[in-house]
Design a protein around this motif. Sequence first.
Motif, PDB file in Angstrom:
ATOM      1  N   PHE A  93       0.853  -1.197   0.000  1.00 53.41           N
ATOM      2  CA  PHE A  93       0.000   0.000   0.000  1.00 53.41           C
ATOM      3  C   PHE A  93       0.884   1.241   0.000  1.00 53.41           C
ATOM      4  CE2 PHE A  93      -2.290  -3.420   1.995  1.00 53.41           C
ATOM      5  CZ  PHE A  93      -3.579  -3.329   1.513  1.00 53.41           C
ATOM      6  N   GLY A 185      -7.888   0.037  -0.733  1.00 53.32           N
ATOM      7  CA  GLY A 185      -6.836   0.605   0.085  1.00 53.32           C
ATOM      8  C   GLY A 185      -7.180   0.550   1.559  1.00 53.32           C
ATOM      9  N   LYS A 348      -3.394   3.897  -0.778  1.00 53.87           N
ATOM     10  CA  LYS A 348      -3.831   3.237  -2.005  1.00 53.87           C
ATOM     11  C   LYS A 348      -3.232   1.832  -2.078  1.00 53.87           C
ATOM     12  CE  LYS A 348      -3.127   3.581  -7.035  1.00 53.87           C
ATOM     13  NZ  LYS A 348      -2.510   2.232  -7.121  1.00 53.87           N
ATOM     14  N   TRP A 349      -4.077   0.864  -2.459  1.00 53.49           N
ATOM     15  CA  TRP A 349      -3.563  -0.488  -2.720  1.00 53.49           C
ATOM     16  C   TRP A 349      -2.790  -0.473  -4.036  1.00 53.49           C
ATOM     17  CZ3 TRP A 349      -6.248  -4.710  -5.806  1.00 53.49           C
ATOM     18  CH2 TRP A 349      -5.541  -5.905  -5.721  1.00 53.49           C
TER      19      TRP A 349
END
Length: 424
Positions: A93, A185, A348-349
């Motif tokens: 992430f 995320g 955010k992933w």
Amino acid sequence: PKQPSPALRRSERVRAMFATPSRSALCLAAIGPWTFLGAHASQPDPISVAPASLRAAKPLFDQAVAAHLLGASGGSPHGHPSATKDYPQYPGFSLWLVEEFDEPLDLDQDPVWTWSDGGLGEGQVRFTKENLVFEGGTLKIMVLDNGKAAQPQPQSCSHAESGPVGEKPLTSGELRTRHNMFRYGIYETRMRAPSVQLGDTAIDGNYVATMFAYRDAKFRHWREIDIEVTGDTARSVTMNVLHAENTEGWSPAIQSSKTFEAPEDESVRADFHNFAFTWLPTGITWYFDGEVVGFHGHDDKLPVPEMSTKIMMNLWIFLSQGWGFGGPDGWNNRYPMHSEYDWLRFYKWDGDSQYPCVDGTDSCLTDDDKYLSSNNPCDGIQQEGLRNGGSVCTATCPYAKHAGEAAKAEGATEPPAQSSILFP
């Protein structure tokens, strides 16, 4: 020359699995969120039901992800991060958005955040910009009993609701991101719930203090993942997933809920606590002060949401006729009351190659992402699309310095004749 050991060769092969985002995404989805944020003894471990080859590769997988993906984003996060804080990092992430609330946000000019002019049909509050107060390094969302006296007086037409909202006895606030651009995320905030009477955190009342991901407008695709801290006890937390298509109003069929009670020696009103959820294609995991407290997976009654959303935080009071949600003792409420947010972070992933937009704008959004997505009459966002086959109303910006820009973006009109039924 000396040959690498078998273990090293295996490790290099695992690292190669993550050479592209697509491969990384597939492997992360297979493993699930516990790999990164810590397993909890009471929760099912996705690894236990994975193929034997994947289970055997897990230690090497963890090492490869940590080495290859940690800090993959580069650069500074969006929002208003602190130059003196060392933010946590999670393998897989990337820290994308930080709000410290150290300084007031200009909610008509900020590139990420704005305000809502909405109001829930089952609630007593109308959201206004004035009820979002930045002071002392926190965001306070205020509930005031000034519905008819609020200035500027809320207009009947609500952009956030894509229709008219009736008069409300109370005002409150909702902070939200401008666009549907957040998806997979980690979402986390440090929050303190309201005291329904000043100085006494033990008195129960009625309120719903939130942090959630929500696709706006809900009429085409209702997608929502939320954390709701409620006034029935000083320890109550509800976690929801909502998923529906082409619907106007809430029903039990579109919601899956889980509840959690904080330990008896904890109070979500007296102290700040960390509330978070991880949203991945494999499911949603909720956390309270770093401990897993809920999970929604593909075996739940509703699918895992898959569409982009806005990040929102609000505070509202349920209708007094029965106090249907938020606590049965609403008669104890005294105003003003407020919830308080110390910070918010979004990671955010790295497996999501579409959202948020790389440049931090709305450049990657689809027409569907922009459907009826205006938040208020001052945000300059056009109301694109129809509701029930008809155009939606347009309000006028009450703030002179922003009115011209907003009117240019979408001509202000009188609300068209339409149903006065309010929907949640």
